[in-house]
Design an enzyme around this catalytic site. Structure first.
Site, PDB file in Angstrom:
ATOM      1  N   ALA A  35      42.130  37.775  47.443  1.00  0.00           N
ATOM      2  CA  ALA A  35      41.287  36.855  46.685  1.00  0.00           C
ATOM      3  C   ALA A  35      39.806  37.157  46.929  1.00  0.00           C
ATOM      4  CB  ALA A  35      41.605  35.417  47.060  1.00  0.00           C
ATOM      5  N   VAL A  36      39.086  37.429  45.836  1.00  0.00           N
ATOM      6  CA  VAL A  36      37.660  37.756  45.912  1.00  0.00           C
ATOM      7  C   VAL A  36      36.828  36.842  45.018  1.00  0.00           C
ATOM      8  CG1 VAL A  36      35.940  39.560  45.441  1.00  0.00           C
ATOM      9  CG2 VAL A  36      38.092  40.165  46.562  1.00  0.00           C
ATOM     10  N   ARG A  40      47.919  39.311  46.140  1.00  0.00           N
ATOM     11  CA  ARG A  40      46.505  39.086  45.842  1.00  0.00           C
ATOM     12  C   ARG A  40      45.608  39.153  47.066  1.00  0.00           C
ATOM     13  NH1 ARG A  40      43.260  33.690  43.887  1.00  0.00           N
ATOM     14  NH2 ARG A  40      41.449  34.769  43.048  1.00  0.00           N
ATOM     15  N   ASN A  62      45.012  44.390  38.834  1.00  0.00           N
ATOM     16  CA  ASN A  62      44.366  44.839  40.067  1.00  0.00           C
ATOM     17  C   ASN A  62      43.003  45.388  39.697  1.00  0.00           C
ATOM     18  OD1 ASN A  62      43.678  46.091  42.537  1.00  0.00           O
ATOM     19  ND2 ASN A  62      44.822  47.938  42.013  1.00  0.00           N
ATOM     20  N   GLY A  63      41.934  44.839  40.295  1.00  0.00           N
ATOM     21  CA  GLY A  63      40.616  45.391  40.024  1.00  0.00           C
ATOM     22  C   GLY A  63      39.518  44.346  40.018  1.00  0.00           C
ATOM     23  N   ASP A 107      38.125  36.897  36.746  1.00  0.00           N
ATOM     24  CA  ASP A 107      38.124  37.919  35.704  1.00  0.00           C
ATOM     25  C   ASP A 107      39.516  38.173  35.141  1.00  0.00           C
ATOM     26  OD1 ASP A 107      38.964  39.041  38.088  1.00  0.00           O
ATOM     27  OD2 ASP A 107      37.705  40.820  37.971  1.00  0.00           O
ATOM     28  N   CYS A 144      44.157  43.890  44.492  1.00  0.00           N
ATOM     29  CA  CYS A 144      45.514  43.382  44.604  1.00  0.00           C
ATOM     30  C   CYS A 144      46.510  44.528  44.536  1.00  0.00           C
ATOM     31  CB  CYS A 144      45.802  42.414  43.451  1.00  0.00           C
ATOM     32  SG  CYS A 144      44.540  41.128  43.248  1.00  0.00           S
ATOM     33  N   SER A 160      30.535  51.682  48.408  1.00  0.00           N
ATOM     34  CA  SER A 160      30.590  53.035  48.945  1.00  0.00           C
ATOM     35  C   SER A 160      29.984  54.016  47.946  1.00  0.00           C
ATOM     36  CB  SER A 160      32.046  53.411  49.247  1.00  0.00           C
ATOM     37  OG  SER A 160      32.142  54.722  49.749  1.00  0.00           O
ATOM     38  N   GLY A 161      29.464  55.132  48.470  1.00  0.00           N
ATOM     39  CA  GLY A 161      28.700  56.069  47.645  1.00  0.00           C
ATOM     40  C   GLY A 161      29.496  57.182  46.998  1.00  0.00           C
TER      41      GLY A 161
END
Length: 611
Positions: free
Chosen positions: A52-53, A50, A77-78, A102, A2, A376-377
């Site tokens: 949304a996840v 937002r 955010n996170g 969360d 977000c 991602s690595g």
């Protein structure tokens, strides 16, 4: 993921400032296109955009909770990867939840456990919580610094936001740089001194810091740092420990209510994460989406070098066959790459890693068409010691930042009157020495082990932060949430006390990681020599940036000439000297692009120079 922003003011009634708050909110619209929300009270105004996840329907922010006679409002955010464990613990203590997101877990954890609740969080986060009765704002940022949080103190108040642009939308935050800001741009850029925001009054909450803003003061303190401990495990036990930490981090970070994919460069780190993710997808009967980037005619112009001995596509295709994934290629060409330098600068709010930024921005735009979340690595090299400056004894002994041994060269671009006002070598050297002095060591550390702790601290605080800035801004510009499993703080904690002999097992870069995870990759990828983030080798890119910089040089009133000597840019155009500006990915074409971005930045952000 977000965007968050807000302001505190002790003299104005912020309920009358909705228009200003919404202007700040709109600067972050790309970070969160799904929902918007605001909170207005007399002293505090908060805004949220937002993406949304998790719990898409009920996770709207700002979110409020009433606990123990106090009312708390959060913008966040996170992603928190131990959400279920924390939720279970809070339920055991009598908390009732209204959502599955969360955000509510963080809010209830803070309301019930106070500021120490941040120590319980495993994730990537930046958040602000306003306590209505106490009239104080709590700010916190994750341990590694994956999610950004900037702030600026203003007369009788404070402004904060996920990106600098949100702060600059406030009339009390000046678009000014002073001598320190110029030093950051020219001597440190695209890196930044921890906590600095380049603009004169802009600061950044440092990773692993939290604290309060009250009417009396702003007080931020660290809640976590790397601690040196004796390492008592054998190599076999260490490899098992690493295997558990990496697989657990990936498993946790695959949790999502929206589509997930992985970056796949054909290198060790992204290939490993893709393999681990693929196993989880296979268990569910699903096919993993993987994504790779290449450049037009790179196969034609690729030149083998010490840093990039092999090209990526052959390894990517090997992994594609190994995984059986639904693979997507993005092929970039020079015109788009050069033009995106301007967009990438606006995404970062500063000159950045130039084509390494712009290519990632364009790549993420394509990835977002298929998934909302990608793994991602990033950061395995910083933690496992994969970079040349870890492994080359001569580079390792250098007294200074190993990725930027170019201070005198950089200072040569400054206008004489500015150069006379600063000691360039001292500015850089003092920042370096301060960082290594903060690297905790053991009394019986060998000189090599002591130096390796310093190197890890340098990489964690500096080089890694530049890459995390890049990943966050370039991905969130297209509302793509990128997760970085190697940034799980448990991995950093553990590796800080693993001896170098183990990390460099059998003389291989990241030998520990390769050995620990050898069952998850085909041999040709597992033992492949490290290769950096793919960049274009097409000579048309040098031509493009040369033309763009020439246009600036031929513009007498170009804003960059307030800082940079025109003659130095002419010399850059005419000379074929190749200097490493910032690691092996930024040499002559990228230095040109950096100054192109700097000029565009000064123009776009109406930057005023105040010496």
């Amino acid at each position: 993921m977000c965007g968050i922003t807000g302001m505190i003011h002790w003299k104005q009634d912020l309920r009358q400032q909705e228009s200003l708050l919404r202007q700040m909110q709109q600067t972050l619209r790309r970070r969160g296109p799904d929902q918007e929300g605001i909170f207005l009270s007399e002293c505090c105004a908060l805004a949220h955009t937002r993406l949304a996840v998790i719990d898409v329907a009920r996770g709207k922010q700002p979110m409020e909770a009433h606990v123990g006679g106090e009312t708390y409002t959060i913008v966040y955010n996170g992603e928190i990867y131990n959400t279920q464990e924390l939720r279970d613990q809070l339920i055991h203590e009598g908390v009732t939840f209204q959502t599955h997101c969360d955000t509510e877990v963080i809010l209830q954890a803070y309301a019930n456990w106070g500021p120490d609740s941040v120590k319980q969080l495993n994730g990537i986060f930046a958040f602000a919580i306003w306590e209505h009765t106490a009239k104080r704002l709590f700010l916190a940022r994750d341990r590694i610094g994956v999610k950004p949080l900037f702030y600026a103190e203003i007369p009788e108040g404070l402004v904060f936001g996920s990106e600098i642009k949100a702060l600059l939308a406030h009339p009390d935050v000046p678009h000014e740089i002073d001598k320190t800001g110029i030093a950051e741009l020219i001597l440190m850029g695209p890196g930044r001194t921890p906590g600095y925001g380049v603009f004169r009054t802009v600061r950044e909450v440092r990773p692993a810091y939290c604290g309060y803003y009250t009417q009396e003061s702003l007080h931020l303190t660290p809640y976590w740092t790397l601690r040196a401990k004796p390492h008592t495990e054998s190599f076999t036990q260490t490899a098992e420990h690493v295997r558990y930490l990496v697989t657990d981090a990936v498993r946790r970070q695959l949790v999502s209510d929206v589509p997930v994919g992985t970056f796949l460069s054909g290198g060790l780190d992204s290939s490993l994460l893709s393999s681990l993710a693929n196993q989880e997808f296979t268990k569910r009967g699903e096919t993993l989406n993987t994504f790779s980037v290449d450049y037009r005619d790179n196969d034609r112009y690729f030149q083998k070098s010490h840093f990039q001995p092999t090209s990526d596509p052959v390894y990517i295709r090997s992994m594609e066959r190994y995984l059986g994934s639904n693979h997507h290629w993005t092929v970039l060409d020079t015109p788009a790459l050069a033009q995106a330098l301007y967009t990438a600068m606006e995404a970062r709010d500063l000159p950045g890693m130039v084509d390494v930024d712009s290519s990632l921005l364009l790549f993420c735009r394509e990835i977002r068409k298929d998934v909302t979340v990608a793994l991602s690595g990033e950061c395995a090299d910083e933690l496992f010691g994969g970079y040349p400056w870890y492994r080359d004894p001569d580079v390792r002994r250098v007294n200074g930042f190993p990725w930027a041994q170019s201070t005198a060269y950089r200072a040569g671009f400054l206008q004489p009157e500015i150069a006379a006002e600063m000691d360039a070598q001292e500015y850089v050297q003092s920042a370096y020495e301060k960082t290594i002095s903060e690297a905790e060591k053991l009394p019986d550390d060998s000189p090599l082990e002591a130096r390796m702790r310093e190197m890890m601290k340098l990489n964690l605080d500096w080089f890694m932060q530049t890459l995390l800035d890049r990943k966050d801004r370039m991905s969130m510009y297209s509302a793509l949430e990128v997760r970085v499993p190697f940034c799980d703080y448990r991995i950093a904690e553990y590796l800080y006390h693993v001896p170098w002999e183990y990390k460099d097992w059998n003389g291989y870069e990241k030998g520990l990681l390769r050995t620990a995870m050898q069952d998850y990759l085909p041999p040709e990828v597992l033992w492949r020599k490290k290769s950096p983030y793919p960049k274009t080798h097409n000579p048309s890119y040098l031509k493009a940036v040369s033309d763009m910089l020439t246009a600036i040089v031929n513009t007498p009133d170009a804003p960059i000439f307030q800082i940079v000597r025109r003659e130095s840019l002419v010399r850059l155009l005419e000379s074929e000297e190749s200097v490493q500006w910032y690691g092996q990915l930024m040499t002559r074409p990228q230095i040109m692009a950096y100054f192109i971005q700097m000029n565009a930045w000064m123009e776009r952000y109406c930057v005023q120079v105040k010496i």
